[in-house]
Structure formats: C-alpha cells, structure tokens
Design a protein around this motif. Structure first.
Motif, mmCIF file in Angstrom:
data_model
loop_
_atom_site.group_PDB
_atom_site.id
_atom_site.type_symbol
_atom_site.label_atom_id
_atom_site.label_comp_id
_atom_site.label_asym_id
_atom_site.label_seq_id
_atom_site.Cartn_x
_atom_site.Cartn_y
_atom_site.Cartn_z
ATOM 1 N N ALA A 199 78.643 35.337 -36.185
ATOM 2 C CA ALA A 199 79.458 35.399 -34.968
ATOM 3 C C ALA A 199 79.354 36.804 -34.395
ATOM 4 O O ALA A 199 79.841 37.761 -34.971
ATOM 5 N N ARG A 200 78.685 36.901 -33.254
ATOM 6 C CA ARG A 200 78.429 38.203 -32.639
ATOM 7 C C ARG A 200 79.300 38.394 -31.418
ATOM 8 O O ARG A 200 79.403 37.518 -30.571
ATOM 9 N N ALA A 201 79.966 39.562 -31.330
ATOM 10 C CA ALA A 201 80.688 39.966 -30.109
ATOM 11 C C ALA A 201 81.652 38.880 -29.645
ATOM 12 O O ALA A 201 81.721 38.557 -28.450
ATOM 13 N N VAL A 202 82.417 38.352 -30.581
ATOM 14 C CA VAL A 202 83.299 37.222 -30.259
ATOM 15 C C VAL A 202 84.294 37.607 -29.167
ATOM 16 O O VAL A 202 84.881 38.673 -29.208
ATOM 17 N N THR A 203 84.418 36.751 -28.189
ATOM 18 C CA THR A 203 85.273 36.871 -26.984
ATOM 19 C C THR A 203 84.740 37.864 -25.960
ATOM 20 O O THR A 203 85.357 38.035 -24.904
ATOM 21 N N ARG A 204 83.601 38.494 -26.235
ATOM 22 C CA ARG A 204 83.042 39.417 -25.234
ATOM 23 C C ARG A 204 81.962 38.688 -24.434
ATOM 24 O O ARG A 204 81.516 37.612 -24.815
ATOM 25 N N PRO A 205 81.553 39.274 -23.299
ATOM 26 C CA PRO A 205 80.608 38.543 -22.433
ATOM 27 C C PRO A 205 79.308 38.178 -23.148
ATOM 28 O O PRO A 205 78.674 37.177 -22.808
ATOM 29 N N ASP A 206 78.909 38.983 -24.125
ATOM 30 C CA ASP A 206 77.660 38.717 -24.833
ATOM 31 C C ASP A 206 77.888 37.988 -26.162
ATOM 32 O O ASP A 206 77.076 38.072 -27.081
ATOM 33 N N GLU A 207 78.990 37.233 -26.248
ATOM 34 C CA GLU A 207 79.258 36.455 -27.455
ATOM 35 C C GLU A 207 78.098 35.533 -27.798
ATOM 36 O O GLU A 207 77.522 34.887 -26.916
#
Lengths: 258, 258
Positions: A199-207
């Motif tokens: 799970a990368r950058a969860v809740t960010r634009p680049d999730e």
C-alpha cells in the motif's frame, strides 16, 4: 532556558496524507502553534499562515530537530513537531523523548503533548478491508538504527507465531535489498498463497495499492512510501469480480488444533 | 436484496472516546448515515438527530450485527457501523467482512468503506510519551475466539523477540485470570523492572493511567476498558519529579550485540 515560560511542545500526527484523516485535536494543535518543525514533506502539508514560522529539515536528523524544538519551547514558544501517520510509530515522538532524557533537565518540566494520528498500517488496512483483524505486529525494516540480525530474528518470530505483519520503511535508495530478503524469509515460513499487500501513499493523489501473494510479492514495486502487510495463515481474500479489488480480511477466530 | 440500490455501509472508528480524536472523515460518514449500528456504548457516543435510526446491541453478537448492517445497506440505506478505537483492530471490520464472505453474494458489490480511527494503543501511547517507539505487537488476550494455548505461544514469541506488547481485551468478568497469567509469563522472560503501563478509558472522563513494573503489575487494577503495554528491554522512564507522571518511551535504536 527553563520551563514555566508559557512555551509548549505538541508532537502531532498528520495521518496518512488526506486532510480529512486528521483528528480535530491535531488540527487544533496545529492552529495554536507558533513554530512548525519537521521533515520537509510533512511541514509542506500544513498551510502557511501569518504568525507561523516554518522550520523544515531533511530526514535522518531527528534528534537535532527534536533538540531544536525543545529549545524553542523552553524559550517560551508554542512549538508543533509534525510527523506523518502517528508520531509514536517509527516517527518523531521517540526522538523527542530521547532528546528530553539526555538534554537540559528543565526540558522534563515542559508542557509536552502527543497528538495521535492514523498510522500507515491502519490507513492501509482500512482501504483493503480488515487485514489486521487478528493479532498483528509492526516492524521497521530499516537497519539504520538496529542490526539486520535483530530485524530478521523478530520477523521470523512473528511469522512463526502467525501474526499478521506490517512492515514499515521496507525499502529506500540506500536500503534496496531488505524488503526482498524479508519476503524471502517469509516465503520459507508461510504458504506461497499467503496474501501480501503493498500500500503506497495511501489517501494521497499517487495512492497505489496492490494485493498479491507471497510467491509473487518479490516482483512488486515498493518504495519509501510503501507499507507492506504480510497476511497470517487465516488471512482471506473475498473476490468481487470485474475490476474491483478483492476485500482482504483476517478472521477474528483461530480454530483449536484438531 | 441486491447492490446498486444506492445503499452503503461505512465501518467507522470513533477513536478512544474524546470527540476531538475523531477524524474529519469519520465525522462526515456519521453525518451522512441514516442507520447507526453498534455495541450500545459506542452508539451512545453519537448524538441523536432527526433522520438517524439507532440500532444498539449487546457485545458478542458481532456477526449478527454485521449481517443486519449489510442487509440494511443492500436495501438501499446509508448505514454506519461504529466501533470504539479503530474498526480494523479487534473490532467490527473483520466481523463485517466475515459476514460478507459467507453471506448474500450481492453483498460483495455493496459500497463498503472503512474509516480508520485512533486505536487504544495509540491513544495510550500518546498519553504516556512514546512507548511504541520501536517494533511492537498488538495481541488480544480474549480466548473467546482463539485457544489460550495460541495466545500464550504468541505472547511468548514476541516477548522473547523483544517487541513492545500491547494487550487488548486483557480481562473481563468472564475472563478474570488471563491478564495475570500473561503477566506471569512475561515475568519469566523479561526483567522485573520492565515498565508496564495500564491505561484505562484514555481520553474519557474516567481515564486512569498507571505506570508500574512487571514485578508489581499483577496487583494493579484492570478491566475491559484497560489497555496494557508491556515494555521492551529498551523501554525507559524519564522521571519528572513531584506528582508528575514519568514520560515513558522506547528508543528507536537497538545496539549491535557486543
């Protein structure tokens, strides 16, 4: 410098990124701060406003940053130290208390508060379903601050004891091989079909969230912003069909041995 | 009943109790709900308002409650299931996905979201300092859903591997001896002076936090609302003098063996 000057230090968790995952208490503490201290991507998340001095710094200078924050608070300033996620989970709170223990004795009497936040494993789990639904561990794969042998011994212990395992700091430019080694260790203990979630950058634009298996996880992309969850023997996928990602959950029950 | 009717299910973490520790996203999900489902003390935390139907239930009926929530969502209602803390940590999210897996296939296509919350160990840690500052585990001591032998094997594994251990569900009227047995197991592995923290009802009016040692912890009061943290070998107290509770933290570093 001494305490009792009206200064204070709030160590604040900004959560995974989306402003809507900030707590009300964290927001209030940010609104009351005069000095904002932290690793620059976290400082950048807090809007500028008149009366707020911003002190952004590089990563890996946590104790210097903590001393700076404590000295400012002792001089009477209202200081906010910001971390992504929760400040008590592989983040700034431990660095601040390390600086308190070894610093000016007056710092022990400062008004120091910690505002908890949604740490990466909780944010990732929420997106996936309920992969942390039973007993679980949080383990940092960074060997900057502890020997790799300690990390592998801990990982092996919790894999054998069938915890769900959340791996923080799985990989960086300076530590390219640790995640692969950890997954190889896991593959020697758990079944090849064990669910693994990146799970990368969860809740960010680049999730970017990927659900795979232990057999295939070593080829999945990961970076510093990735949280890796290795399922337990009970962790299950619920297929949904079409392009929908399966739900992932770990049942609360463990059957008695036959 | 089928999906696609406009219904939805949000599984919402209310945090430890103080409304200020709710996230903005959790509050928005509560505000949008038409049906509120949960264990009655959690339902009671959400203010009444016109248009919100409240369905409070007893503890230990999690899967019935989950099915009820899914059936309402499938009928087109906007449903909120509430848990204290984080819904993915020893709470309702796993029960909901268990019900999804074994229930009406249409439930797999419902709009189901999880809104994370501040789980008890993060709230307790924030009050204490940074006791979870290094690798840590969350382990439920309830043997309602797993054999006691599994619990003790897991506890022993993480104690030997020097994790900080957060014990959820340490004790209840029906399970009076499990916490004492867990502390006795810990006392056989970790030093008598190891910090042990008992954090009850954190952020609520009846909050009570005690910092003690493994040698003395067995005599400390605990109940269903208590979260117990057993320190690792590195966990330290910072005395503050007078009536101030010491800060407790676990350093990020582990020294290489000599």
């Amino acid at each position: 410098m001494s305490g009792g000057t009206g200064g204070s230090l709030a160590i604040i968790g900004l959560g995974p990124g989306d402003q809507r995952l900030l707590t009300g208490a964290a927001r209030a503490a940010l609104d009351g701060a005069e000095d904002l201290i932290g690793y620059h991507p976290y400082v950048a998340r807090v809007p500028e406003r008149p009366g707020l001095r911003r002190h952004a710094s590089d990563n890996r200078v946590e104790v210097d940053r903590a001393r700076h924050a404590l000295a400012l608070a002792a001089s009477g300033r209202r200081v906010a130290v910001v971390s992504g996620g929760d400040p008590g989970v592989f983040a700034m709170a431990a660095a601040v208390f390390e600086a308190v223990e070894h610093g000016d004795p007056a710092w022990r009497h400062l008004d120091i508060t910690v505002e908890p936040g949604i740490t990466a494993m909780l944010a990732a789990a929420a997106r996936l379903g309920a992969p942390l639904g039973a007993d679980f561990c949080a383990l940092s794969l960074s060997d900057n601050l502890k020997p790799w042998d300690v990390i592998t011994a801990r990982l092996e212990a919790v894999l054998r004891a069938d915890f769900v395992v959340a791996l923080y700091n799985p990989i960086s430019a300076a530590r390219p091989w640790q995640l692969g080694a950890a997954l190889a260790l896991a593959a020697g203990i758990r079944a090849p079909g064990t669910p693994v979630m990146l799970a990368r950058a969860v809740t960010r634009p680049d999730e970017a969230i990927r659900v795979t298996t232990l057999a295939e996880a070593r080829d999945a992309p990961a970076d510093m912003a990735t949280l890796v969850i290795i399922g337990a023997s009970g962790t299950r996928l619920i297929p949904r069909g079409g392009s929908e990602r399966p739900f992932v959950y770990t049942p609360r029950s463990v059957a008695a041995p036959a």
